[in-house]
Design a protein around this motif. Sequence first.
Motif, mmCIF file in Angstrom:
data_model
loop_
_atom_site.group_PDB
_atom_site.id
_atom_site.type_symbol
_atom_site.label_atom_id
_atom_site.label_comp_id
_atom_site.label_asym_id
_atom_site.label_seq_id
_atom_site.Cartn_x
_atom_site.Cartn_y
_atom_site.Cartn_z
ATOM 1 N N ARG A 257 3.859 -4.154 -16.336
ATOM 2 C CA ARG A 257 3.711 -2.781 -15.821
ATOM 3 C C ARG A 257 4.834 -1.888 -16.331
ATOM 4 O O ARG A 257 4.601 -0.748 -16.740
ATOM 5 C CB ARG A 257 3.694 -2.802 -14.295
ATOM 6 C CG ARG A 257 3.466 -1.433 -13.679
ATOM 7 C CD ARG A 257 3.486 -1.508 -12.171
ATOM 8 N NE ARG A 257 4.813 -1.772 -11.643
ATOM 9 C CZ ARG A 257 5.748 -0.843 -11.457
ATOM 10 N NH1 ARG A 257 5.500 0.419 -11.799
ATOM 11 N NH2 ARG A 257 6.927 -1.154 -10.962
ATOM 12 N N ARG A 258 6.046 -2.407 -16.327
ATOM 13 C CA ARG A 258 7.186 -1.627 -16.811
ATOM 14 C C ARG A 258 7.136 -1.424 -18.323
ATOM 15 O O ARG A 258 7.687 -0.459 -18.829
ATOM 16 C CB ARG A 258 8.492 -2.314 -16.407
ATOM 17 C CG ARG A 258 8.784 -2.206 -14.911
ATOM 18 C CD ARG A 258 9.809 -3.243 -14.469
ATOM 19 N NE ARG A 258 10.281 -2.999 -13.115
ATOM 20 C CZ ARG A 258 9.604 -3.295 -12.020
ATOM 21 N NH1 ARG A 258 8.394 -3.854 -12.127
ATOM 22 N NH2 ARG A 258 10.096 -3.044 -10.822
ATOM 23 N N ARG A 259 6.498 -2.347 -19.025
ATOM 24 C CA ARG A 259 6.359 -2.223 -20.478
ATOM 25 C C ARG A 259 5.147 -1.384 -20.876
ATOM 26 O O ARG A 259 4.843 -1.267 -22.065
ATOM 27 C CB ARG A 259 6.238 -3.617 -21.103
ATOM 28 C CG ARG A 259 7.484 -4.498 -21.047
ATOM 29 C CD ARG A 259 8.564 -4.026 -21.986
ATOM 30 N NE ARG A 259 8.053 -3.761 -23.302
ATOM 31 C CZ ARG A 259 7.862 -4.692 -24.245
ATOM 32 N NH1 ARG A 259 8.159 -5.953 -23.984
ATOM 33 N NH2 ARG A 259 7.401 -4.366 -25.417
ATOM 34 N N LEU B 161 0.867 -6.237 -4.562
ATOM 35 C CA LEU B 161 0.307 -5.877 -5.860
ATOM 36 C C LEU B 161 0.779 -4.476 -6.208
ATOM 37 O O LEU B 161 0.536 -3.531 -5.464
ATOM 38 C CB LEU B 161 -1.230 -5.924 -5.826
ATOM 39 C CG LEU B 161 -1.942 -5.495 -7.112
ATOM 40 C CD1 LEU B 161 -1.642 -6.477 -8.228
ATOM 41 C CD2 LEU B 161 -3.442 -5.383 -6.879
ATOM 42 N N ASP B 162 1.463 -4.363 -7.338
ATOM 43 C CA ASP B 162 1.970 -3.073 -7.800
ATOM 44 C C ASP B 162 1.371 -2.781 -9.165
ATOM 45 O O ASP B 162 1.720 -3.428 -10.158
ATOM 46 C CB ASP B 162 3.501 -3.102 -7.883
ATOM 47 C CG ASP B 162 4.091 -1.708 -8.089
ATOM 48 O OD1 ASP B 162 3.341 -0.812 -8.518
ATOM 49 O OD2 ASP B 162 5.290 -1.517 -7.816
ATOM 50 N N ILE B 163 0.450 -1.824 -9.227
ATOM 51 C CA ILE B 163 -0.158 -1.421 -10.500
ATOM 52 C C ILE B 163 0.123 0.052 -10.768
ATOM 53 O O ILE B 163 -0.587 0.696 -11.548
ATOM 54 C CB ILE B 163 -1.671 -1.681 -10.500
ATOM 55 C CG1 ILE B 163 -2.354 -0.905 -9.376
ATOM 56 C CG2 ILE B 163 -1.974 -3.167 -10.384
ATOM 57 C CD1 ILE B 163 -3.875 -0.964 -9.427
ATOM 58 N N SER B 164 1.144 0.597 -10.140
ATOM 59 C CA SER B 164 1.434 2.023 -10.253
ATOM 60 C C SER B 164 1.705 2.424 -11.700
ATOM 61 O O SER B 164 2.400 1.731 -12.435
ATOM 62 C CB SER B 164 2.642 2.378 -9.387
ATOM 63 O OG SER B 164 3.772 1.597 -9.744
ATOM 64 N N ASP C 39 0.318 -0.901 -4.311
ATOM 65 C CA ASP C 39 0.757 0.391 -4.850
ATOM 66 C C ASP C 39 -0.201 0.796 -5.967
ATOM 67 O O ASP C 39 -0.241 0.154 -7.015
ATOM 68 C CB ASP C 39 2.187 0.295 -5.378
ATOM 69 C CG ASP C 39 2.775 1.671 -5.704
ATOM 70 O OD1 ASP C 39 1.995 2.629 -5.843
ATOM 71 O OD2 ASP C 39 4.007 1.779 -5.802
ATOM 72 N N ILE C 40 -0.978 1.846 -5.732
ATOM 73 C CA ILE C 40 -1.909 2.362 -6.745
ATOM 74 C C ILE C 40 -1.531 3.782 -7.152
ATOM 75 O O ILE C 40 -2.356 4.512 -7.700
ATOM 76 C CB ILE C 40 -3.361 2.325 -6.237
ATOM 77 C CG1 ILE C 40 -3.493 3.145 -4.947
ATOM 78 C CG2 ILE C 40 -3.843 0.911 -6.027
ATOM 79 C CD1 ILE C 40 -4.928 3.331 -4.490
ATOM 80 N N SER C 41 -0.296 4.178 -6.891
ATOM 81 C CA SER C 41 0.131 5.535 -7.228
ATOM 82 C C SER C 41 0.150 5.742 -8.744
ATOM 83 O O SER C 41 0.427 4.817 -9.508
ATOM 84 C CB SER C 41 1.520 5.812 -6.642
ATOM 85 O OG SER C 41 2.468 4.877 -7.131
ATOM 86 N N ARG C 42 -0.176 6.946 -9.152
ATOM 87 C CA ARG C 42 -0.185 7.361 -10.568
ATOM 88 C C ARG C 42 -1.165 6.539 -11.410
ATOM 89 O O ARG C 42 -0.997 6.435 -12.618
ATOM 90 C CB ARG C 42 1.223 7.294 -11.171
ATOM 91 C CG ARG C 42 2.246 8.080 -10.399
ATOM 92 C CD ARG C 42 3.586 8.129 -11.109
ATOM 93 N NE ARG C 42 4.037 6.834 -11.557
ATOM 94 C CZ ARG C 42 4.601 5.933 -10.784
ATOM 95 N NH1 ARG C 42 4.795 6.187 -9.503
ATOM 96 N NH2 ARG C 42 4.989 4.767 -11.262
ATOM 97 N N CYS C 43 -2.172 5.957 -10.776
ATOM 98 C CA CYS C 43 -3.227 5.242 -11.506
ATOM 99 C C CYS C 43 -4.393 6.201 -11.708
ATOM 100 O O CYS C 43 -5.226 6.382 -10.808
ATOM 101 C CB CYS C 43 -3.671 3.996 -10.741
ATOM 102 S SG CYS C 43 -2.460 2.667 -10.742
ATOM 103 N N VAL D 197 12.064 2.192 -3.214
ATOM 104 C CA VAL D 197 12.138 0.866 -3.835
ATOM 105 C C VAL D 197 10.774 0.530 -4.422
ATOM 106 O O VAL D 197 9.747 0.706 -3.755
ATOM 107 C CB VAL D 197 12.545 -0.205 -2.805
ATOM 108 C CG1 VAL D 197 12.720 -1.562 -3.484
ATOM 109 C CG2 VAL D 197 13.812 0.203 -2.082
ATOM 110 N N ALA D 198 10.757 0.080 -5.680
ATOM 111 C CA ALA D 198 9.493 -0.339 -6.288
ATOM 112 C C ALA D 198 8.920 -1.512 -5.517
ATOM 113 O O ALA D 198 9.649 -2.399 -5.069
ATOM 114 C CB ALA D 198 9.712 -0.712 -7.749
ATOM 115 N N LEU D 199 7.620 -1.528 -5.367
ATOM 116 C CA LEU D 199 6.984 -2.568 -4.565
ATOM 117 C C LEU D 199 7.216 -3.955 -5.152
ATOM 118 O O LEU D 199 7.365 -4.934 -4.421
ATOM 119 C CB LEU D 199 5.483 -2.283 -4.457
ATOM 120 C CG LEU D 199 4.705 -3.116 -3.444
ATOM 121 C CD1 LEU D 199 5.243 -2.912 -2.048
ATOM 122 C CD2 LEU D 199 3.226 -2.770 -3.499
ATOM 123 N N ASP D 200 7.259 -4.061 -6.467
ATOM 124 C CA ASP D 200 7.451 -5.361 -7.109
ATOM 125 C C ASP D 200 8.906 -5.589 -7.519
ATOM 126 O O ASP D 200 9.188 -6.398 -8.405
ATOM 127 C CB ASP D 200 6.544 -5.494 -8.333
ATOM 128 C CG ASP D 200 6.749 -4.361 -9.333
ATOM 129 O OD1 ASP D 200 7.640 -3.510 -9.101
ATOM 130 O OD2 ASP D 200 6.029 -4.313 -10.341
#
Length: 352
Positions: free
Chosen positions: A91-93, A112-115, A138-142, A256-259
């Motif tokens: 996700r960060r990449r 589950l963090d897919i933001s 976390d589904i923000s900015r998806c 704080v990031a969920l993951d």
Amino acid sequence: MEKGKSLANTELASSLKNLHLAPRPKFTPSNSLSRSLATSALPVKSSKPRKLVSLCLGFLGEHFEDIITDISEVAAGFPPDIKLAMAAIARRRRLLSDDVLISLAESSWELLDISGSDVTDSGLSTVAKICTNLRAVDISRCEKVTVAGVSELISHCRSLEILRCGGCPRSNSTARRCLCILKPKLNVVEEESWEELDKVDIGNGAQSLRWLVWPKIDEDSKVTLAKECPRIIVNPQPSPIGFRGVQVPAMALPDVALDHSAVEDIDPKTWAVSAVPRRSSPTPSSSDDAPEMHIAERFRLAFLEREARLAPKRAKKARQQKRRAEREYMMTSIDAKSIALAAEASKFLHKR
């Protein structure tokens, strides 16, 4: 080169499988969620050296695009927490997609963090069917997740307590349209006895949802949630120290990031390369290869290429301007009109 890279990936995967990992703290069930995640501050980083598994994951993350096509085979025997860390790195990449997420998904995941990723409704729906124990998502900015995907998430993940959404115009619009499916509803049941009700769903909606993180929620949506979903706390604030009421879990705070817990021991340089596309280093063909071209020479060649590309357009524009000027001269100048009339008269006399 490709054979050596594949061999290195295989050896790294084998090493990660054989590592004896200490169990990581999991996302606690609802009855102890408030007590275990009450603090919102990040854990203080220790000066201890990084774990071997973190170093291996860091190396794997730096070369994630090299194994992304074989991710399902590479991570086949990895433990769930390692797969979660790989998903967090992807996700960060900016490499997290439906295929990558589905290949890494584990039924024991509780967060589950897919933001900010490219995951779509299809990927979210498939993962929701696999990870039915999810408690924080976390589904923000998806931008590719719509109401259909959120509906599937709520339908299959009956223990969902924390939901993060919004963050961009399209996600905010999706969150507004999801209000109707967040409200708990009672289904119409026509069973003849109470015993038969045990096998029937008497309610739907986000019955277990307690915390909603939606930073730029509009006033109408806030009023609707407060009126029809009083159990859902929107954008909760950190609990004061010593407060004995309802403690806000750290995963319900946007700071704080969920993951974060999945990658807190991994070097952040692992995903810092996401800002610049990775390029494979060229193999030198001979010992007298030309040195790299200076940036000034690149600009000069780019300017010449642009001039050559625009030259035909400029010539055409010049011809059009010349014809336009000639027409304007003929229309406005008395001398030009006289010359034109004289030429027409001369042609007429010659024909006679």
